[in-house]
Design a protein around this motif. Sequence first.
Motif, PDB file in Angstrom:
ATOM      1  N   ASN A   9       0.830  -1.215   0.000  1.00  0.00           N
ATOM      2  CA  ASN A   9       0.000   0.000   0.000  1.00  0.00           C
ATOM      3  C   ASN A   9       0.856   1.252   0.000  1.00  0.00           C
ATOM      4  OD1 ASN A   9      -2.501  -1.340   0.027  1.00  0.00           O
ATOM      5  ND2 ASN A   9      -2.259  -1.736   2.214  1.00  0.00           N
ATOM      6  N   LYS A  10       2.072   1.127   0.509  1.00  0.00           N
ATOM      7  CA  LYS A  10       2.992   2.276   0.531  1.00  0.00           C
ATOM      8  C   LYS A  10       3.913   2.295  -0.675  1.00  0.00           C
ATOM      9  CE  LYS A  10       3.513   2.936   5.555  1.00  0.00           C
ATOM     10  NZ  LYS A  10       4.519   2.833   6.634  1.00  0.00           N
ATOM     11  N   CYS A  11       4.333   1.125  -1.164  1.00  0.00           N
ATOM     12  CA  CYS A  11       5.323   1.023  -2.244  1.00  0.00           C
ATOM     13  C   CYS A  11       4.849   1.771  -3.487  1.00  0.00           C
ATOM     14  CB  CYS A  11       5.557  -0.453  -2.580  1.00  0.00           C
ATOM     15  SG  CYS A  11       6.684  -0.723  -3.969  1.00  0.00           S
ATOM     16  N   ILE A  12       5.778   2.588  -4.044  1.00  0.00           N
ATOM     17  CA  ILE A  12       5.466   3.338  -5.268  1.00  0.00           C
ATOM     18  C   ILE A  12       6.181   2.740  -6.487  1.00  0.00           C
ATOM     19  CG2 ILE A  12       4.919   5.502  -4.091  1.00  0.00           C
ATOM     20  CD1 ILE A  12       7.824   6.438  -4.773  1.00  0.00           C
ATOM     21  N   GLY A  13       6.832   1.580  -6.287  1.00  0.00           N
ATOM     22  CA  GLY A  13       7.468   0.884  -7.407  1.00  0.00           C
ATOM     23  C   GLY A  13       8.677   1.584  -7.982  1.00  0.00           C
ATOM     24  N   CYS A  14       9.409   2.314  -7.156  1.00  0.00           N
ATOM     25  CA  CYS A  14      10.567   3.063  -7.671  1.00  0.00           C
ATOM     26  C   CYS A  14      11.710   2.149  -8.093  1.00  0.00           C
ATOM     27  CB  CYS A  14      11.053   4.062  -6.623  1.00  0.00           C
ATOM     28  SG  CYS A  14      11.913   3.285  -5.233  1.00  0.00           S
ATOM     29  N   GLY A  15      11.762   0.936  -7.552  1.00  0.00           N
ATOM     30  CA  GLY A  15      12.770  -0.040  -7.953  1.00  0.00           C
ATOM     31  C   GLY A  15      14.100   0.053  -7.227  1.00  0.00           C
ATOM     32  N   SER A  16      14.242   0.989  -6.324  1.00  0.00           N
ATOM     33  CA  SER A  16      15.533   1.161  -5.632  1.00  0.00           C
ATOM     34  C   SER A  16      15.942  -0.072  -4.851  1.00  0.00           C
ATOM     35  CB  SER A  16      15.473   2.356  -4.675  1.00  0.00           C
ATOM     36  OG  SER A  16      15.299   3.540  -5.390  1.00  0.00           O
ATOM     37  N   CYS A  17      15.011  -0.687  -4.171  1.00  0.00           N
ATOM     38  CA  CYS A  17      15.361  -1.858  -3.355  1.00  0.00           C
ATOM     39  C   CYS A  17      15.841  -3.005  -4.245  1.00  0.00           C
ATOM     40  CB  CYS A  17      14.188  -2.279  -2.478  1.00  0.00           C
ATOM     41  SG  CYS A  17      12.669  -2.622  -3.386  1.00  0.00           S
ATOM     42  N   ALA A  18      15.155  -3.241  -5.355  1.00  0.00           N
ATOM     43  CA  ALA A  18      15.536  -4.330  -6.258  1.00  0.00           C
ATOM     44  C   ALA A  18      16.872  -4.040  -6.939  1.00  0.00           C
ATOM     45  CB  ALA A  18      14.445  -4.562  -7.299  1.00  0.00           C
ATOM     46  N   GLU A  29       4.715  -8.341 -10.898  1.00  0.00           N
ATOM     47  CA  GLU A  29       3.909  -8.002 -12.075  1.00  0.00           C
ATOM     48  C   GLU A  29       3.013  -6.806 -11.834  1.00  0.00           C
ATOM     49  OE1 GLU A  29       1.894 -11.442 -13.567  1.00  0.00           O
ATOM     50  OE2 GLU A  29       3.771 -12.473 -14.010  1.00  0.00           O
ATOM     51  N   ASP A  30       2.737  -6.512 -10.583  1.00  0.00           N
ATOM     52  CA  ASP A  30       1.947  -5.322 -10.253  1.00  0.00           C
ATOM     53  C   ASP A  30       2.817  -4.064 -10.184  1.00  0.00           C
ATOM     54  OD1 ASP A  30       3.364  -5.846  -7.948  1.00  0.00           O
ATOM     55  OD2 ASP A  30       1.604  -6.051  -6.648  1.00  0.00           O
ATOM     56  N   GLY A  31       4.129  -4.216 -10.500  1.00  0.00           N
ATOM     57  CA  GLY A  31       5.014  -3.059 -10.496  1.00  0.00           C
ATOM     58  C   GLY A  31       5.497  -2.666  -9.113  1.00  0.00           C
ATOM     59  N   LYS A  32       5.172  -3.476  -8.140  1.00  0.00           N
ATOM     60  CA  LYS A  32       5.595  -3.190  -6.775  1.00  0.00           C
ATOM     61  C   LYS A  32       6.594  -4.233  -6.306  1.00  0.00           C
ATOM     62  CE  LYS A  32       1.620  -0.476  -5.758  1.00  0.00           C
ATOM     63  NZ  LYS A  32       0.757   0.069  -4.709  1.00  0.00           N
ATOM     64  N   SER A  33       7.312  -3.867  -5.267  1.00  0.00           N
ATOM     65  CA  SER A  33       8.373  -4.730  -4.774  1.00  0.00           C
ATOM     66  C   SER A  33       7.834  -5.977  -4.091  1.00  0.00           C
ATOM     67  CB  SER A  33       9.238  -3.941  -3.788  1.00  0.00           C
ATOM     68  OG  SER A  33      10.219  -4.774  -3.223  1.00  0.00           O
ATOM     69  N   GLU A  34       8.542  -7.093  -4.339  1.00  0.00           N
ATOM     70  CA  GLU A  34       8.248  -8.337  -3.637  1.00  0.00           C
ATOM     71  C   GLU A  34       9.526  -8.824  -2.983  1.00  0.00           C
ATOM     72  OE1 GLU A  34       6.754 -11.144  -6.470  1.00  0.00           O
ATOM     73  OE2 GLU A  34       4.895 -10.018  -6.771  1.00  0.00           O
ATOM     74  N   ALA A  52      16.600   2.145   4.844  1.00  0.00           N
ATOM     75  CA  ALA A  52      16.825   3.523   4.404  1.00  0.00           C
ATOM     76  C   ALA A  52      16.714   3.700   2.887  1.00  0.00           C
ATOM     77  CB  ALA A  52      18.196   4.002   4.881  1.00  0.00           C
ATOM     78  N   ILE A  53      16.822   2.595   2.112  1.00  0.00           N
ATOM     79  CA  ILE A  53      16.778   2.734   0.654  1.00  0.00           C
ATOM     80  C   ILE A  53      15.393   3.142   0.156  1.00  0.00           C
ATOM     81  CG2 ILE A  53      16.136   0.362  -0.023  1.00  0.00           C
ATOM     82  CD1 ILE A  53      18.957   2.407  -1.611  1.00  0.00           C
ATOM     83  N   CYS A  54      14.380   2.851   0.937  1.00  0.00           N
ATOM     84  CA  CYS A  54      13.016   3.101   0.469  1.00  0.00           C
ATOM     85  C   CYS A  54      12.555   4.527   0.801  1.00  0.00           C
ATOM     86  CB  CYS A  54      12.057   2.090   1.094  1.00  0.00           C
ATOM     87  SG  CYS A  54      10.379   2.319   0.503  1.00  0.00           S
ATOM     88  N   PRO A  55      12.163   5.285  -0.228  1.00  0.00           N
ATOM     89  CA  PRO A  55      11.777   6.684  -0.014  1.00  0.00           C
ATOM     90  C   PRO A  55      10.433   6.858   0.693  1.00  0.00           C
ATOM     91  CG  PRO A  55      11.428   6.092  -2.307  1.00  0.00           C
ATOM     92  CD  PRO A  55      12.128   4.921  -1.660  1.00  0.00           C
ATOM     93  N   VAL A  56       9.656   5.782   0.747  1.00  0.00           N
ATOM     94  CA  VAL A  56       8.328   5.920   1.364  1.00  0.00           C
ATOM     95  C   VAL A  56       8.153   5.003   2.595  1.00  0.00           C
ATOM     96  CG1 VAL A  56       7.184   6.712  -0.733  1.00  0.00           C
ATOM     97  CG2 VAL A  56       7.352   4.254  -0.292  1.00  0.00           C
ATOM     98  N   GLU A  57       9.290   4.493   3.084  1.00  0.00           N
ATOM     99  CA  GLU A  57       9.292   3.678   4.306  1.00  0.00           C
ATOM    100  C   GLU A  57       8.354   2.470   4.220  1.00  0.00           C
ATOM    101  OE1 GLU A  57       8.652   6.366   7.580  1.00  0.00           O
ATOM    102  OE2 GLU A  57      10.576   7.352   7.262  1.00  0.00           O
ATOM    103  N   ALA A  58       8.382   1.807   3.052  1.00  0.00           N
ATOM    104  CA  ALA A  58       7.529   0.636   2.857  1.00  0.00           C
ATOM    105  C   ALA A  58       8.183  -0.668   3.340  1.00  0.00           C
ATOM    106  CB  ALA A  58       7.156   0.496   1.385  1.00  0.00           C
ATOM    107  N   ILE A  59       9.502  -0.615   3.581  1.00  0.00           N
ATOM    108  CA  ILE A  59      10.214  -1.831   3.971  1.00  0.00           C
ATOM    109  C   ILE A  59      10.353  -1.905   5.478  1.00  0.00           C
ATOM    110  CG2 ILE A  59      12.415  -3.093   3.797  1.00  0.00           C
ATOM    111  CD1 ILE A  59      12.889  -1.618   1.111  1.00  0.00           C
TER     112      ILE A  59
END
Length: 63
Positions: A9-18, A29-34, A52-59
Amino acid sequence: MSTITVDKNKCIGCGSCAAMYPELFKLGEDGKSEVISSDYSSHNYTKEEIIAICPVEAISIKD
Ligand code: SF4
Protein backbone atom coordinates in the motif's frame (compact mmCIF):
# COMPACT_ATOMS: atom_id res chain seq x y z
CA MET A 1 15.34 -15.93 11.26
CA SER A 2 14.66 -12.47 9.86
CA THR A 3 11.54 -11.44 8.02
CA ILE A 4 11.54 -8.61 5.51
CA THR A 5 8.16 -7.17 4.63
CA VAL A 6 7.09 -4.71 1.93
CA ASP A 7 3.90 -2.76 2.51
CA LYS A 8 2.40 -2.74 -0.99
CA ASN A 9 0.00 0.00 0.00
CA LYS A 10 2.99 2.28 0.53
CA CYS A 11 5.32 1.02 -2.24
CA ILE A 12 5.47 3.34 -5.27
CA GLY A 13 7.47 0.88 -7.41
CA CYS A 14 10.57 3.06 -7.67
CA GLY A 15 12.77 -0.04 -7.95
CA SER A 16 15.53 1.16 -5.63
CA CYS A 17 15.36 -1.86 -3.36
CA ALA A 18 15.54 -4.33 -6.26
CA ALA A 19 18.42 -2.40 -7.86
CA MET A 20 20.48 -2.22 -4.68
CA TYR A 21 19.55 -5.58 -3.16
CA PRO A 22 18.65 -7.91 -6.05
CA GLU A 23 19.11 -10.96 -3.81
CA LEU A 24 16.30 -9.74 -1.58
CA PHE A 25 13.76 -7.88 -3.74
CA LYS A 26 12.28 -7.92 -7.22
CA LEU A 27 9.54 -5.90 -8.83
CA GLY A 28 6.42 -7.98 -9.25
CA GLU A 29 3.91 -8.00 -12.08
CA ASP A 30 1.95 -5.32 -10.25
CA GLY A 31 5.01 -3.06 -10.50
CA LYS A 32 5.60 -3.19 -6.78
CA SER A 33 8.37 -4.73 -4.77
CA GLU A 34 8.25 -8.34 -3.64
CA VAL A 35 10.55 -9.96 -1.11
CA ILE A 36 12.39 -12.93 -2.60
CA SER A 37 14.66 -13.57 0.39
CA SER A 38 14.81 -12.22 3.92
CA ASP A 39 18.34 -13.49 4.50
CA TYR A 40 20.02 -10.09 4.35
CA SER A 41 22.76 -10.89 6.86
CA SER A 42 24.38 -13.55 4.64
CA HIS A 43 24.91 -10.84 2.01
CA ASN A 44 26.51 -8.53 4.59
CA TYR A 45 23.77 -5.92 4.31
CA THR A 46 22.59 -4.13 7.41
CA LYS A 47 19.01 -3.74 8.43
CA GLU A 48 19.40 0.02 8.65
CA GLU A 49 20.74 0.44 5.09
CA ILE A 50 17.98 -1.69 3.61
CA ILE A 51 15.23 0.20 5.39
CA ALA A 52 16.83 3.52 4.40
CA ILE A 53 16.78 2.73 0.65
CA CYS A 54 13.02 3.10 0.47
CA PRO A 55 11.78 6.68 -0.01
CA VAL A 56 8.33 5.92 1.36
CA GLU A 57 9.29 3.68 4.31
CA ALA A 58 7.53 0.64 2.86
CA ILE A 59 10.21 -1.83 3.97
CA SER A 60 10.24 -3.27 7.46
CA ILE A 61 12.48 -5.94 8.97
CA LYS A 62 11.80 -8.12 11.97
CA ASP A 63 14.65 -10.19 13.42
S1 SF4 B 1 12.36 1.13 -2.52
FE1 SF4 B 1 10.34 1.20 -1.51
S2 SF4 B 1 9.00 2.24 -2.96
FE2 SF4 B 1 10.81 1.64 -4.09
S3 SF4 B 1 10.23 -0.37 -5.00
FE3 SF4 B 1 11.29 -0.78 -3.04
S4 SF4 B 1 9.64 -0.95 -1.51
FE4 SF4 B 1 8.79 0.06 -3.33
